[in-house]
Design a protein around this motif. Structure first.
Motif, PDB file in Angstrom:
ATOM      1  N   UNK A 112       0.832  -1.205   0.000  1.00 21.54           N
ATOM      2  CA  UNK A 112       0.000   0.000   0.000  1.00 21.54           C
ATOM      3  C   UNK A 112       0.865   1.252   0.000  1.00 21.54           C
ATOM      4  N   UNK A 113       1.919   1.247   0.850  1.00 24.26           N
ATOM      5  CA  UNK A 113       2.804   2.420   0.927  1.00 24.26           C
ATOM      6  C   UNK A 113       3.580   2.618  -0.369  1.00 24.26           C
ATOM      7  N   UNK A 114       3.905   1.525  -1.069  1.00 27.00           N
ATOM      8  CA  UNK A 114       4.750   1.626  -2.265  1.00 27.00           C
ATOM      9  C   UNK A 114       3.948   1.892  -3.532  1.00 27.00           C
ATOM     10  N   UNK A 115       2.787   1.251  -3.682  1.00 29.29           N
ATOM     11  CA  UNK A 115       2.062   1.311  -4.949  1.00 29.29           C
ATOM     12  C   UNK A 115       1.210   2.574  -5.056  1.00 29.29           C
ATOM     13  N   UNK A 116       0.521   2.956  -3.980  1.00 29.13           N
ATOM     14  CA  UNK A 116      -0.408   4.087  -4.080  1.00 29.13           C
ATOM     15  C   UNK A 116       0.277   5.396  -4.468  1.00 29.13           C
ATOM     16  N   UNK A 117       1.451   5.752  -3.882  1.00 27.65           N
ATOM     17  CA  UNK A 117       2.098   6.997  -4.335  1.00 27.65           C
ATOM     18  C   UNK A 117       2.476   6.975  -5.805  1.00 27.65           C
ATOM     19  N   UNK A 118       2.931   5.818  -6.324  1.00 27.30           N
ATOM     20  CA  UNK A 118       3.274   5.736  -7.745  1.00 27.30           C
ATOM     21  C   UNK A 118       2.033   5.891  -8.602  1.00 27.30           C
ATOM     22  N   UNK A 119       0.938   5.261  -8.179  1.00 27.05           N
ATOM     23  CA  UNK A 119      -0.310   5.405  -8.925  1.00 27.05           C
ATOM     24  C   UNK A 119      -0.760   6.866  -8.926  1.00 27.05           C
ATOM     25  N   UNK A 120      -0.626   7.535  -7.785  1.00 24.49           N
ATOM     26  CA  UNK A 120      -0.990   8.948  -7.689  1.00 24.49           C
ATOM     27  C   UNK A 120      -0.094   9.807  -8.577  1.00 24.49           C
ATOM     28  N   UNK A 121       1.201   9.459  -8.650  1.00 27.45           N
ATOM     29  CA  UNK A 121       2.136  10.227  -9.470  1.00 27.45           C
ATOM     30  C   UNK A 121       1.733  10.175 -10.937  1.00 27.45           C
ATOM     31  N   UNK A 122       1.411   8.982 -11.462  1.00 24.71           N
ATOM     32  CA  UNK A 122       1.034   8.860 -12.859  1.00 24.71           C
ATOM     33  C   UNK A 122      -0.293   9.570 -13.127  1.00 24.71           C
ATOM     34  N   UNK A 123      -1.243   9.432 -12.200  1.00 23.10           N
ATOM     35  CA  UNK A 123      -2.533  10.097 -12.410  1.00 23.10           C
ATOM     36  C   UNK A 123      -2.392  11.616 -12.352  1.00 23.10           C
ATOM     37  N   UNK A 124      -1.494  12.104 -11.474  1.00 19.18           N
ATOM     38  CA  UNK A 124      -1.261  13.551 -11.392  1.00 19.18           C
ATOM     39  C   UNK A 124      -0.682  14.090 -12.693  1.00 19.18           C
ATOM     40  N   UNK A 125       0.057  13.251 -13.420  1.00 24.94           N
ATOM     41  CA  UNK A 125       0.620  13.653 -14.708  1.00 24.94           C
ATOM     42  C   UNK A 125      -0.380  13.473 -15.847  1.00 24.94           C
ATOM     43  N   UNK A 126      -1.615  13.054 -15.525  1.00 29.14           N
ATOM     44  CA  UNK A 126      -2.639  12.907 -16.555  1.00 29.14           C
ATOM     45  C   UNK A 126      -2.462  11.659 -17.405  1.00 29.14           C
ATOM     46  N   UNK A 127      -1.801  10.640 -16.874  1.00 36.62           N
ATOM     47  CA  UNK A 127      -1.538   9.422 -17.636  1.00 36.62           C
ATOM     48  C   UNK A 127      -2.492   8.323 -17.183  1.00 36.62           C
ATOM     49  N   UNK A 128      -3.030   7.586 -18.154  1.00 37.56           N
ATOM     50  CA  UNK A 128      -3.926   6.467 -17.875  1.00 37.56           C
ATOM     51  C   UNK A 128      -3.087   5.294 -17.369  1.00 37.56           C
ATOM     52  N   UNK A 129      -3.209   4.992 -16.070  1.00 39.31           N
ATOM     53  CA  UNK A 129      -2.318   3.995 -15.462  1.00 39.31           C
ATOM     54  C   UNK A 129      -2.537   2.603 -16.050  1.00 39.31           C
ATOM     55  N   UNK A 130      -3.789   2.224 -16.281  1.00 38.17           N
ATOM     56  CA  UNK A 130      -4.042   0.882 -16.827  1.00 38.17           C
ATOM     57  C   UNK A 130      -3.430   0.737 -18.222  1.00 38.17           C
ATOM     58  N   UNK A 131      -3.586   1.774 -19.041  1.00 37.42           N
ATOM     59  CA  UNK A 131      -3.021   1.703 -20.390  1.00 37.42           C
ATOM     60  C   UNK A 131      -1.494   1.687 -20.334  1.00 37.42           C
ATOM     61  N   UNK A 132      -0.913   2.483 -19.453  1.00 33.54           N
ATOM     62  CA  UNK A 132       0.541   2.531 -19.322  1.00 33.54           C
ATOM     63  C   UNK A 132       1.080   1.177 -18.876  1.00 33.54           C
ATOM     64  N   UNK A 133       0.460   0.572 -17.863  1.00 37.05           N
ATOM     65  CA  UNK A 133       0.953  -0.707 -17.345  1.00 37.05           C
ATOM     66  C   UNK A 133       0.775  -1.821 -18.368  1.00 37.05           C
ATOM     67  N   UNK A 134      -0.334  -1.804 -19.089  1.00 36.90           N
ATOM     68  CA  UNK A 134      -0.529  -2.818 -20.131  1.00 36.90           C
ATOM     69  C   UNK A 134       0.516  -2.673 -21.232  1.00 36.90           C
ATOM     70  N   UNK A 135       0.840  -1.437 -21.576  1.00 34.04           N
ATOM     71  CA  UNK A 135       1.844  -1.209 -22.610  1.00 34.04           C
ATOM     72  C   UNK A 135       3.220  -1.666 -22.146  1.00 34.04           C
ATOM     73  N   UNK A 136       3.548  -1.413 -20.875  1.00 38.55           N
ATOM     74  CA  UNK A 136       4.839  -1.861 -20.347  1.00 38.55           C
ATOM     75  C   UNK A 136       4.896  -3.386 -20.310  1.00 38.55           C
ATOM     76  N   UNK A 137       3.809  -4.021 -19.831  1.00 37.48           N
ATOM     77  CA  UNK A 137       3.790  -5.482 -19.747  1.00 37.48           C
ATOM     78  C   UNK A 137       3.904  -6.115 -21.138  1.00 37.48           C
ATOM     79  N   UNK A 138       3.259  -5.489 -22.126  1.00 38.93           N
ATOM     80  CA  UNK A 138       3.263  -6.042 -23.476  1.00 38.93           C
ATOM     81  C   UNK A 138       4.591  -5.810 -24.185  1.00 38.93           C
ATOM     82  N   UNK A 139       5.213  -4.673 -23.938  1.00 38.93           N
ATOM     83  CA  UNK A 139       6.392  -4.318 -24.717  1.00 38.93           C
ATOM     84  C   UNK A 139       7.705  -4.631 -24.066  1.00 38.93           C
TER      85      UNK A 139
END
Length: 433
Positions: free
Chosen positions: A231-258
């Motif tokens: 919880x301490x590690x994942x939530x701040x990273x999720x907040x960071x990506x959302x604060x930058x206006x990035x779709x986290x699910x799409x970003x993670x799927x792209x990283x996992x796929x590529x």
């Protein structure tokens, strides 16, 4: 009436500005200039105007000089406060990074411990099942032995009742009776041994049950620690990506796929249930492993997005993103001494390293997720086109090339070709790292 006013006005002028003559004498001639009252008053007014203008202009210059001094002092104070705040933010960022590293180490240690405990739990479960099977076999044997004993007793009783009249006449009946007595005694001994083994097995089963309960409590504590760490590690990273206006699910799927690393593409980890129903502990373990997978994907994605500052030395912001003097300023300016190192803010490939009109010496880096960063007004290149760079790698030196009024770095972030505010990414990273 008008004539009288004119006469009175001329009399007033004659009284205060009487007519004067200025004589100009030369060797051969003497001339004079007549200064009428109207001429004198015009000259007087002109001189007074010049003196008044001089006084006003001098006052304005003095006030401006005093105001400029105050403004410079205020600017110095603001700069000092801003630099102090930057140092505090840098110290806080380093502290957060150290905390994140310590949390990662604790997480790795806890993961190793839970792996060992999981193996022990599976081993204990196997032993418990073996003991249960052994107990069932022992109980079955005991029941069979007791039935055999009862049957032997019945047979002995029958032989004893029938042998009272024929004992003297039958030797074979005595032998059979002795055999049955020996079998009965052997059966009793075997029964006693089976009962003792069964009691020992029950005691061992109780001890195993207690050990399993203790192990389950330890596993529950480890699970709670791991869940808190996730919880301490994942939530701040999720907040960071959302604060930058990035779709986290799409970003993670792209990283996992590529992404392809050692062992092939990234695949989510999970505990196997071996075809049986999923237990609560297995579900908790799989949830933690999913969070670990998400944390790993976030770590990879963070390296490929510009969540960093292009200047690590002391600097000051001189201009932000937005309209300036009626024109759109598409980046953020960092001012520092000439030659200050400039660093890449994410992993990527250099697509331009050369002169470009008002940008001067410019480096463009193409990153994943359709992101491009630009570093303008450089004095020196440290990379070339086609080179793959990593986050934090030095790519050039700060300069004053192109359309620039002083040494600084013009830093841009473009998503899909459209310029966005770089401070969105920088502030989002400062809140986490």
């Amino acid at each position: 009436m008008k004539k009288r006013l004119s006469i009175n006005f001329n009399a007033f002028l004659e009284r205060h500005f009487p007519e004067r003559r200025v004589f100009l004498r030369s060797d051969a001639d003497t001339r004079f200039i007549r200064l009428r009252p109207s001429t004198q008053i015009i000259a007087y007014i002109g001189a007074a105007s010049i003196v008044t203008w001089s006084i006003v202009a001098t006052s304005i210059l003095l006030m401006d000089s005093i105001g400029s001094g105050n403004f410079r002092d205020q600017a110095k104070r603001d700069q000092s406060a801003y630099e102090r705040r930057l140092n505090e933010l840098s110290s806080e960022r380093d502290a957060r990074a150290a905390e994140a590293l310590a949390a990662q180490e604790r997480f790795n240690a806890a993961l190793s411990q839970i792996s060992i405990m999981q193996s022990e739990l599976l081993s204990s479960e196997t032993r418990r099942r073996e003991l249960e099977t052994g107990i069932d076999v022992i109980q079955t044997t005991l029941r069979k032995t007791m039935k055999d004993r009862e049957a032997a007793r019945d047979q002995v009783a029958r032989l004893s009742d029938g042998g009272a009249g024929v004992a003297a006449n039958s030797v074979s009946d005595d032998a059979a009776l002795n055999f049955l007595a020996a079998a009965l005694e052997s059966t009793a001994q075997e029964r006693d041994k089976v009962v003792a083994d069964a009691q020992d097995a029950l005691l061992q089963a109780e001890e195993m049950k207690f050990d399993i309960q203790v192990m389950a409590d330890k596993n529950d504590q480890i699970f709670r620690q791991l869940e808190e760490a996730m919880t301490v590690s994942v939530k701040p990273l999720d907040k960071m990506f959302r604060a930058a206006g990035m779709n986290t699910d799409r970003i993670l799927n792209e990283v996992r796929k590529g992404y392809s690393g050692q062992g092939g593409p990234l695949m989510p980890l999970s505990f196997s249930t071996r075809g049986s129903a999923e237990t609560a502990e297995t579900k908790r373990a799989n949830d933690i492993l999913k969070d670990m997978d998400r944390l790993n994907l976030y770590r990879i994605a963070a390296q490929k997005a510009p969540f960093a500052n292009p200047v690590k030395s002391a600097f000051r912001f001189t201009s932000g993103f937005g309209y300036r003097w009626g024109r759109m300023h598409k980046g953020t300016d960092f001012a520092a001494p000439h030659g200050t190192p400039v660093y890449s803010t994410a992993d990527g490939v250099v697509i331009h390293a050369g002169w470009l009109s008002g940008y001067g010496k410019l480096v463009k880096i193409q990153h994943q997720f359709g992101i491009e960063t630009r570093y303008a007004h450089l004095s020196k290149f440290r990379v070339k086109v086609g080179q793959r760079v990593s986050r934090g790698q030095r790519i050039g030196d700060m300069g004053n090339t192109g359309r620039s009024t002083g040494t600084h770095l013009h830093y841009e972030v473009r998503v899909g070709g459209k310029a966005v505010n770089p401070m969105i990414y920088i502030k989002a990273a400062n809140d986490v790292f």
